[in-house]
Design an enzyme around this catalytic site. Structure first.
Site, mmCIF file in Angstrom:
data_model
loop_
_atom_site.group_PDB
_atom_site.id
_atom_site.type_symbol
_atom_site.label_atom_id
_atom_site.label_comp_id
_atom_site.label_asym_id
_atom_site.label_seq_id
_atom_site.Cartn_x
_atom_site.Cartn_y
_atom_site.Cartn_z
ATOM 1 N N GLY A 13 -29.535 48.402 -8.333
ATOM 2 C CA GLY A 13 -29.745 49.085 -9.651
ATOM 3 C C GLY A 13 -29.113 48.473 -10.726
ATOM 4 O O GLY A 13 -28.828 49.311 -11.862
ATOM 5 N N THR A 14 -28.341 47.341 -10.864
ATOM 6 C CA THR A 14 -27.576 46.965 -12.023
ATOM 7 C C THR A 14 -28.783 46.774 -13.142
ATOM 8 O O THR A 14 -28.232 46.777 -14.491
ATOM 9 C CB THR A 14 -26.982 45.823 -11.690
ATOM 10 O OG1 THR A 14 -27.710 44.481 -11.489
ATOM 11 C CG2 THR A 14 -25.644 45.624 -10.586
ATOM 12 N N ASN A 15 -29.755 46.433 -13.244
ATOM 13 C CA ASN A 15 -30.663 46.171 -14.131
ATOM 14 C C ASN A 15 -31.186 47.826 -14.688
ATOM 15 O O ASN A 15 -31.213 48.048 -16.042
ATOM 16 C CB ASN A 15 -31.940 45.452 -13.856
ATOM 17 C CG ASN A 15 -31.861 43.911 -13.648
ATOM 18 O OD1 ASN A 15 -31.508 43.462 -14.760
ATOM 19 N ND2 ASN A 15 -31.474 43.437 -12.548
ATOM 20 N N MET A 71 -38.427 46.502 -4.150
ATOM 21 C CA MET A 71 -39.021 45.749 -3.018
ATOM 22 C C MET A 71 -39.973 45.851 -2.435
ATOM 23 O O MET A 71 -40.328 45.204 -1.441
ATOM 24 C CB MET A 71 -37.826 45.616 -1.980
ATOM 25 C CG MET A 71 -36.538 45.183 -2.577
ATOM 26 S SD MET A 71 -36.513 43.484 -3.337
ATOM 27 C CE MET A 71 -36.368 42.503 -1.958
ATOM 28 N N ILE A 84 -44.280 45.705 -2.347
ATOM 29 C CA ILE A 84 -45.398 45.143 -3.015
ATOM 30 C C ILE A 84 -46.476 46.065 -3.596
ATOM 31 O O ILE A 84 -46.684 47.137 -2.742
ATOM 32 C CB ILE A 84 -46.136 44.237 -2.126
ATOM 33 C CG1 ILE A 84 -45.050 42.724 -1.793
ATOM 34 C CG2 ILE A 84 -47.201 43.607 -2.943
ATOM 35 C CD1 ILE A 84 -44.741 41.847 -2.826
ATOM 36 N N LEU A 85 -46.770 46.062 -4.703
ATOM 37 C CA LEU A 85 -47.611 47.251 -5.356
ATOM 38 C C LEU A 85 -49.070 46.772 -5.235
ATOM 39 O O LEU A 85 -49.200 45.528 -5.660
ATOM 40 C CB LEU A 85 -47.068 47.674 -6.687
ATOM 41 C CG LEU A 85 -45.781 48.421 -6.831
ATOM 42 C CD1 LEU A 85 -45.313 48.476 -8.129
ATOM 43 C CD2 LEU A 85 -46.130 49.924 -6.412
ATOM 44 N N ASN A 119 -41.447 43.934 -14.934
ATOM 45 C CA ASN A 119 -40.668 43.555 -13.931
ATOM 46 C C ASN A 119 -39.479 42.383 -14.359
ATOM 47 O O ASN A 119 -39.872 42.034 -15.576
ATOM 48 C CB ASN A 119 -41.686 42.828 -12.752
ATOM 49 C CG ASN A 119 -40.461 42.574 -11.496
ATOM 50 O OD1 ASN A 119 -39.714 43.072 -11.307
ATOM 51 N ND2 ASN A 119 -41.034 41.290 -10.914
ATOM 52 N N HIS A 159 -37.588 39.057 -13.226
ATOM 53 C CA HIS A 159 -37.458 38.185 -12.016
ATOM 54 C C HIS A 159 -36.394 37.245 -12.589
ATOM 55 O O HIS A 159 -36.254 36.771 -13.438
ATOM 56 C CB HIS A 159 -38.813 37.212 -12.017
ATOM 57 C CG HIS A 159 -38.850 36.331 -10.992
ATOM 58 N ND1 HIS A 159 -38.992 36.683 -9.529
ATOM 59 C CD2 HIS A 159 -38.740 35.058 -10.915
ATOM 60 C CE1 HIS A 159 -38.970 35.645 -9.063
ATOM 61 N NE2 HIS A 159 -38.915 34.503 -9.555
HETATM 62 C C1 GRF Z 1 -32.522 41.299 -9.747
HETATM 63 O O1 GRF Z 1 -32.072 40.045 -9.393
HETATM 64 C C2 GRF Z 1 -33.852 41.432 -10.240
HETATM 65 O O2 GRF Z 1 -34.065 40.229 -10.936
HETATM 66 C C3 GRF Z 1 -34.680 41.311 -9.028
HETATM 67 O O3 GRF Z 1 -33.957 41.984 -7.993
HETATM 68 C C4 GRF Z 1 -32.681 42.031 -8.579
HETATM 69 C C5 GRF Z 1 -32.132 43.727 -8.504
HETATM 70 O O4 GRF Z 1 -31.103 43.782 -8.715
HETATM 71 N N1 GRF Z 1 -36.062 41.576 -9.381
HETATM 72 P P1 GRF Z 1 -30.450 45.352 -9.169
HETATM 73 O O5 GRF Z 1 -30.798 46.311 -8.269
HETATM 74 O O6 GRF Z 1 -31.038 45.506 -10.597
HETATM 75 O O7 GRF Z 1 -29.054 45.078 -9.287
#
Ligand code: GRF
Length: 205
Positions: free
Chosen positions: A12-14, A89, A91-92, A106, A108
């Site tokens: 969940g860093t994003n 992770m 698929i929807l 999303n 990527h």
């Molecule tokens: C990231 O690389 C994002 O681009 C991809 O999955 C990863 C998630 O990382 N969709 P985090 O859980 O946000 O750290």
């Protein structure tokens, strides 16, 4: 102020980057629910630290169908304006995606249309970029459509590839220099009503 729902599976860093941008007043919105595809995802702890309720909704618990409806019901009940996939992770399917058309984002970890589509997730994306020998990679924020990684592109940011990169090193650089920068920016633009989808393209107003 928009209401944001997040979907996670891992670190969940994003999600953290978006939470930090909300705290800094850079996003006119707040994250009101975090849905995880599995128990114990560290992203749920990040949510808890912000007093955001976390919910686990697992596809495998819906062997007779109803998984997507459960997700739809949850986000409708939470009255969200935007859903962000942040390392989600599972698929929807179309049922869910069509219920929130152009309201699911999303991120990527490559410059779409390179190194994307089914099977390109996690370190595999960076492995493929290194195998190809590209000198530039990056990240893409896009709206989610029923075809994996093919929805309207919102923002992209380039990142340099170095000769001695490993997939892990490249993944870290792409996150730091691109993902954590453009995801909060895209959410902010959405919150300000500055993204207009025309066909498969996004115009910035
Ligand atoms: C990231 O690389 C994002 O681009 C991809 O999955 C990863 C998630 O990382 N969709 P985090 O859980 O946000 O750290």
């Amino acid at each position: 102020m928009i209401r944001i729902g997040a979907m996670v599976s891992g670190g969940g860093t994003n999600l953290q980057a978006v939470l930090d941008a909300v705290d800094a007043g850079k996003i006119d919105g707040k994250v009101v629910t975090v849905v995880s595809s599995k128990e114990g995802a560290y992203a749920l702890e990040r949510a808890a630290k912000h007093n955001i309720p976390g919910t686990v909704i697992r596809k495998k618990d819906y062997t007779n169908g109803g998984f997507e409806k459960a997700l739809i019901d949850h986000f409708k009940a939470m009255n969200v304006d935007l859903i962000i996939l942040a390392g989600y992770m599972t698929i929807l399917g179309e049922e869910f995606i069509n219920a929130f058309e152009n309201k699911i984002m999303n991120i990527h970890p490559a410059l779409i249309p390179s190194f994307c589509g089914e099977g390109f997730y996690g370190l595999r994306v960076h492995q493929a970029a290194l195998e190809k020998g590209v000198k530039i990679t990056g990240a893409t924020v896009h709206f989610v459509s029923p075809v994996t990684d093919a929805g309207p592109i919102i923002l992209q940011k380039a990142v340099e590839v170095m000769d001695d990169d490993t997939p892990e090193i490249l993944q870290k650089r792409v996150m730091e220099q691109a993902e954590w920068v453009i995801y909060p920016q895209a959410v902010s633009l959405f919150a300000q009503g500055k993204l207009q989808v025309q066909g498969n393209k996004v115009r910035r107003l």
